[in-house]
Design a protein around this motif. Structure first.
Motif, PDB file in Angstrom:
ATOM      1  N   LYS A 144      -1.745   4.947  -9.280  1.00  0.00           N
ATOM      2  CA  LYS A 144      -1.801   6.238  -8.627  1.00  0.00           C
ATOM      3  C   LYS A 144      -2.793   6.244  -7.458  1.00  0.00           C
ATOM      4  O   LYS A 144      -3.929   5.779  -7.585  1.00  0.00           O
ATOM      5  CB  LYS A 144      -2.212   7.321  -9.621  1.00  0.00           C
ATOM      6  N   GLY A 145      -2.366   6.798  -6.338  1.00  0.00           N
ATOM      7  CA  GLY A 145      -3.258   6.907  -5.195  1.00  0.00           C
ATOM      8  C   GLY A 145      -4.467   7.766  -5.495  1.00  0.00           C
ATOM      9  O   GLY A 145      -5.578   7.489  -5.015  1.00  0.00           O
ATOM     10  N   ASP A 146      -4.292   8.823  -6.308  1.00  0.00           N
ATOM     11  CA  ASP A 146      -5.425   9.684  -6.665  1.00  0.00           C
ATOM     12  C   ASP A 146      -6.475   8.907  -7.452  1.00  0.00           C
ATOM     13  O   ASP A 146      -7.680   9.093  -7.257  1.00  0.00           O
ATOM     14  CB  ASP A 146      -4.935  10.873  -7.499  1.00  0.00           C
ATOM     15  N   ALA A 147      -6.011   8.033  -8.365  1.00  0.00           N
ATOM     16  CA  ALA A 147      -6.954   7.226  -9.144  1.00  0.00           C
ATOM     17  C   ALA A 147      -7.710   6.263  -8.237  1.00  0.00           C
ATOM     18  O   ALA A 147      -8.916   6.050  -8.397  1.00  0.00           O
ATOM     19  CB  ALA A 147      -6.205   6.464 -10.243  1.00  0.00           C
ATOM     20  N   MET A 148      -7.007   5.684  -7.266  1.00  0.00           N
ATOM     21  CA  MET A 148      -7.657   4.788  -6.307  1.00  0.00           C
ATOM     22  C   MET A 148      -8.731   5.529  -5.521  1.00  0.00           C
ATOM     23  O   MET A 148      -9.837   5.022  -5.307  1.00  0.00           O
ATOM     24  CB  MET A 148      -6.606   4.197  -5.362  1.00  0.00           C
ATOM     25  N   GLN A 149      -8.433   6.759  -5.094  1.00  0.00           N
ATOM     26  CA  GLN A 149      -9.405   7.528  -4.314  1.00  0.00           C
ATOM     27  C   GLN A 149     -10.625   7.892  -5.147  1.00  0.00           C
ATOM     28  O   GLN A 149     -11.754   7.882  -4.656  1.00  0.00           O
ATOM     29  CB  GLN A 149      -8.755   8.793  -3.756  1.00  0.00           C
ATOM     30  N   GLU A 150     -10.407   8.214  -6.425  1.00  0.00           N
ATOM     31  CA  GLU A 150     -11.535   8.533  -7.308  1.00  0.00           C
ATOM     32  C   GLU A 150     -12.506   7.364  -7.386  1.00  0.00           C
ATOM     33  O   GLU A 150     -13.727   7.529  -7.296  1.00  0.00           O
ATOM     34  CB  GLU A 150     -11.037   8.871  -8.708  1.00  0.00           C
ATOM     35  N   VAL A 151     -11.960   6.165  -7.551  1.00  0.00           N
ATOM     36  CA  VAL A 151     -12.808   4.978  -7.660  1.00  0.00           C
ATOM     37  C   VAL A 151     -13.480   4.690  -6.322  1.00  0.00           C
ATOM     38  O   VAL A 151     -14.648   4.304  -6.279  1.00  0.00           O
ATOM     39  CB  VAL A 151     -11.983   3.771  -8.143  1.00  0.00           C
ATOM     40  N   ALA A 152     -12.765   4.901  -5.220  1.00  0.00           N
ATOM     41  CA  ALA A 152     -13.369   4.705  -3.898  1.00  0.00           C
ATOM     42  C   ALA A 152     -14.553   5.636  -3.704  1.00  0.00           C
ATOM     43  O   ALA A 152     -15.602   5.236  -3.185  1.00  0.00           O
ATOM     44  CB  ALA A 152     -12.318   4.931  -2.804  1.00  0.00           C
ATOM     45  N   ASP A 153     -14.396   6.894  -4.137  1.00  0.00           N
ATOM     46  CA  ASP A 153     -15.503   7.850  -4.014  1.00  0.00           C
ATOM     47  C   ASP A 153     -16.693   7.427  -4.866  1.00  0.00           C
ATOM     48  O   ASP A 153     -17.850   7.690  -4.526  1.00  0.00           O
ATOM     49  CB  ASP A 153     -15.041   9.239  -4.452  1.00  0.00           C
ATOM     50  N   ASP A 154     -16.398   6.775  -5.985  1.00  0.00           N
ATOM     51  CA  ASP A 154     -17.461   6.344  -6.883  1.00  0.00           C
ATOM     52  C   ASP A 154     -18.160   5.082  -6.363  1.00  0.00           C
ATOM     53  O   ASP A 154     -19.373   4.914  -6.531  1.00  0.00           O
ATOM     54  CB  ASP A 154     -16.856   6.063  -8.266  1.00  0.00           C
ATOM     55  N   LEU A 155     -17.408   4.211  -5.703  1.00  0.00           N
ATOM     56  CA  LEU A 155     -17.949   2.927  -5.258  1.00  0.00           C
ATOM     57  C   LEU A 155     -18.690   3.008  -3.928  1.00  0.00           C
ATOM     58  O   LEU A 155     -19.682   2.314  -3.717  1.00  0.00           O
ATOM     59  CB  LEU A 155     -16.821   1.900  -5.109  1.00  0.00           C
ATOM     60  N   PHE A 156     -18.193   3.846  -3.039  1.00  0.00           N
ATOM     61  CA  PHE A 156     -18.696   3.841  -1.675  1.00  0.00           C
ATOM     62  C   PHE A 156     -19.354   5.166  -1.321  1.00  0.00           C
ATOM     63  O   PHE A 156     -19.039   6.203  -1.889  1.00  0.00           O
ATOM     64  CB  PHE A 156     -17.560   3.552  -0.690  1.00  0.00           C
ATOM     65  N   ALA A 157     -20.240   5.105  -0.343  1.00  0.00           N
ATOM     66  CA  ALA A 157     -20.843   6.327   0.175  1.00  0.00           C
ATOM     67  C   ALA A 157     -19.739   7.209   0.746  1.00  0.00           C
ATOM     68  O   ALA A 157     -18.678   6.733   1.139  1.00  0.00           O
ATOM     69  CB  ALA A 157     -21.860   5.985   1.258  1.00  0.00           C
ATOM     70  N   THR A 158     -20.002   8.524   0.809  1.00  0.00           N
ATOM     71  CA  THR A 158     -18.970   9.484   1.214  1.00  0.00           C
ATOM     72  C   THR A 158     -18.309   9.100   2.529  1.00  0.00           C
ATOM     73  O   THR A 158     -17.096   9.180   2.675  1.00  0.00           O
ATOM     74  CB  THR A 158     -19.587  10.892   1.345  1.00  0.00           C
ATOM     75  N   HIS A 159     -19.095   8.649   3.498  1.00  0.00           N
ATOM     76  CA  HIS A 159     -18.525   8.352   4.809  1.00  0.00           C
ATOM     77  C   HIS A 159     -17.715   7.069   4.823  1.00  0.00           C
ATOM     78  O   HIS A 159     -17.074   6.736   5.811  1.00  0.00           O
ATOM     79  CB  HIS A 159     -19.632   8.266   5.863  1.00  0.00           C
ATOM     80  N   ARG A 160     -17.729   6.329   3.710  1.00  0.00           N
ATOM     81  CA  ARG A 160     -16.955   5.088   3.652  1.00  0.00           C
ATOM     82  C   ARG A 160     -15.879   5.120   2.577  1.00  0.00           C
ATOM     83  O   ARG A 160     -15.244   4.117   2.302  1.00  0.00           O
ATOM     84  CB  ARG A 160     -17.897   3.905   3.373  1.00  0.00           C
ATOM     85  N   SER A 161     -15.682   6.273   1.926  1.00  0.00           N
ATOM     86  CA  SER A 161     -14.798   6.302   0.770  1.00  0.00           C
ATOM     87  C   SER A 161     -13.321   6.357   1.141  1.00  0.00           C
ATOM     88  O   SER A 161     -12.467   6.212   0.277  1.00  0.00           O
ATOM     89  CB  SER A 161     -15.130   7.490  -0.137  1.00  0.00           C
ATOM     90  N   ASP A 162     -12.988   6.575   2.409  1.00  0.00           N
ATOM     91  CA  ASP A 162     -11.601   6.484   2.842  1.00  0.00           C
ATOM     92  C   ASP A 162     -11.304   5.029   3.177  1.00  0.00           C
ATOM     93  O   ASP A 162     -11.736   4.518   4.208  1.00  0.00           O
ATOM     94  CB  ASP A 162     -11.354   7.365   4.065  1.00  0.00           C
ATOM     95  N   ARG A 163     -10.597   4.372   2.288  1.00  0.00           N
ATOM     96  CA  ARG A 163     -10.327   2.950   2.448  1.00  0.00           C
ATOM     97  C   ARG A 163      -8.857   2.725   2.757  1.00  0.00           C
ATOM     98  O   ARG A 163      -7.988   3.420   2.248  1.00  0.00           O
ATOM     99  CB  ARG A 163     -10.685   2.186   1.168  1.00  0.00           C
ATOM    100  N   ALA A 164      -8.571   1.748   3.596  1.00  0.00           N
ATOM    101  CA  ALA A 164      -7.201   1.353   3.894  1.00  0.00           C
ATOM    102  C   ALA A 164      -6.891   0.088   3.106  1.00  0.00           C
ATOM    103  O   ALA A 164      -7.589  -0.927   3.245  1.00  0.00           O
ATOM    104  CB  ALA A 164      -7.036   1.110   5.390  1.00  0.00           C
ATOM    105  N   ILE A 165      -5.879   0.149   2.247  1.00  0.00           N
ATOM    106  CA  ILE A 165      -5.485  -1.016   1.466  1.00  0.00           C
ATOM    107  C   ILE A 165      -4.730  -1.987   2.365  1.00  0.00           C
ATOM    108  O   ILE A 165      -3.850  -1.594   3.129  1.00  0.00           O
ATOM    109  CB  ILE A 165      -4.610  -0.602   0.265  1.00  0.00           C
ATOM    110  N   ILE A 166      -5.086  -3.267   2.288  1.00  0.00           N
ATOM    111  CA  ILE A 166      -4.479  -4.294   3.134  1.00  0.00           C
ATOM    112  C   ILE A 166      -3.247  -4.860   2.429  1.00  0.00           C
ATOM    113  O   ILE A 166      -3.352  -5.342   1.298  1.00  0.00           O
ATOM    114  CB  ILE A 166      -5.481  -5.425   3.408  1.00  0.00           C
ATOM    115  N   PRO A 208       0.814  -1.218   0.000  1.00  0.00           N
ATOM    116  CA  PRO A 208       0.000   0.000   0.000  1.00  0.00           C
ATOM    117  C   PRO A 208       0.846   1.265   0.000  1.00  0.00           C
ATOM    118  O   PRO A 208       2.068   1.233   0.219  1.00  0.00           O
ATOM    119  CB  PRO A 208      -0.808  -0.124   1.302  1.00  0.00           C
ATOM    120  N   ALA A 209       0.195   2.379  -0.240  1.00  0.00           N
ATOM    121  CA  ALA A 209       0.864   3.681  -0.202  1.00  0.00           C
ATOM    122  C   ALA A 209       1.413   3.945   1.196  1.00  0.00           C
ATOM    123  O   ALA A 209       0.848   3.506   2.203  1.00  0.00           O
ATOM    124  CB  ALA A 209      -0.120   4.777  -0.587  1.00  0.00           C
ATOM    125  N   GLY A 210       2.537   4.672   1.245  1.00  0.00           N
ATOM    126  CA  GLY A 210       3.076   5.099   2.527  1.00  0.00           C
ATOM    127  C   GLY A 210       3.873   4.063   3.280  1.00  0.00           C
ATOM    128  O   GLY A 210       4.232   4.289   4.433  1.00  0.00           O
TER     129      GLY A 210
END
Length: 321
Positions: A132-154, A111-113
């Motif tokens: 790209k982390g930005d691309a991952m976040q874009e898809v997360a925002d599209d897939l999940f509700a706003t309050h769940r769009s911050d995902r931690a990659i395992i 994962p990033a970081g």
């Protein structure tokens, strides 16, 4: 002897270390090796890479590596590695130590970081893909509700995820295609890769609250007009963001706040609407309609149309005849 990265930052429209022209699209930099954790080392040879291809969401490289010690710096993007020949690998992440003899159908996710220390004990050919982390976040925002769009990659050491393996090797195959002809495909592969990883290899992160501004009326009109005028060709988020004068992430969020759907889905819906109008003309063949509406083939047109409309183009045409 250990050796860390010795990269210089490439400027848009410059020249990379291999003497290739550095491509930038829509004001967004190509994702280059300098941004990855793939370090320069005398025992590592890059056989083939996406450097100079203009890919903005992905960087991919095939390497020929002799036994060596690799210090992988932390980066803001996600790194996937899969060997083509198998590998004996010792990995140190913080206080955790991992060791295994990995076959060629396994994938390691970093994962990033996260910085890692890899000891490669035998010669190996490997595939490295960075998303790209930005691309991952874009898809997360599209897939999940706003309050769940911050995902931690395992993190994953030697994952047996077959779908992930196939996606990475689809990206590998794109390295053999003419660079300018596969930009849309690579952009879509990046989104599919991100979607799969978010669904299978992520968990809820720390929630954050965002208030997304909408696009201005003039900005939205420019974007919609551009999409309508260019439906028969490739349309990327980078191009649309450049029209509005916003960064890719700003544009994505503001467009979604304005239209309630992602830019990618909006473009697909616009293609379907154009196709429906074309299907009303019995003189137009399905393959011609597919190309006029920006689909790569009649088969691609048929599958997307059925997903949106619940029926095939031919059946839809008969229903309106």
């Amino acid at each position: 002897m250990e050796q860390t990265d010795q990269h210089s930052i490439l400027e848009p429209n410059g020249v990379n270390d291999a003497g290739q022209q550095f491509l930038a699209f829509g004001g967004t930099r190509e994702f280059s090796r300098a941004q990855s954790s793939l370090h320069v080392h005398p025992d590592v040879t890059v056989v083939k890479s996406s450097e100079g291809f203009g890919w903005t969401d992905l960087y991919a490289a095939i390497t020929d590596e002799r036994p060596h010690l690799a210090i992988r710096r932390a980066i803001p993007d996600i790194w996937f590695a899969s060997t083509l020949t198998g590998i004996e690998l010792r990995r140190t992440v913080g206080d955790e130590q991992l060791h295994g003899v990995l076959s060629s159908n396994l994938v390691t996710i970093t994962p990033a970081g996260i910085a890692v220390r890899d000891e490669i004990a035998v010669p190996v050919n490997a595939l490295h893909v960075y998303l790209k982390g930005d691309a991952m976040q874009e898809v997360a925002d599209d897939l999940f509700a706003t309050h769940r769009s911050d995902r931690a990659i395992i993190p994953a050491f030697a994952s047996e995820d077959r779908m992930l393996f196939l996606l990475l090797h689809a990206i590998r195959a794109a390295l053999d295609e003419p660079p300018r002809s596969n930009l849309l495909k690579v952009e879509l592969l990046a989104r599919v890769l991100a979607s799969h990883v978010l669904q299978i290899h992520s968990t809820d992160g720390v929630a954050r609250t965002r208030t997304a501004d909408r696009l201005g009326s003039n900005q939205l009109r420019l974007v919609v007009d551009y999409i309508e005028a260019n439906l028969c060709g490739e349309i990327s988020v980078n191009e649309l963001a450049a029209i509005t004068g916003l960064s890719r992430e700003q544009f994505f969020r503001r467009f979604k706040a304005s239209q309630r759907i992602s830019p990618h889905r909006y473009v697909m819906m616009a293609r379907i609407e154009r196709a429906k109008a074309c299907l009303a003309d019995p003189k137009l063949e399905l393959v011609s309609i597919a190309l006029m509406c920006g689909f790569s083939s009649q088969a691609h047109f048929g599958s997307v149309f059925k997903r949106f409309m619940g029926t095939s183009p031919a059946r839809y045409r008969r229903s309106i005849a």
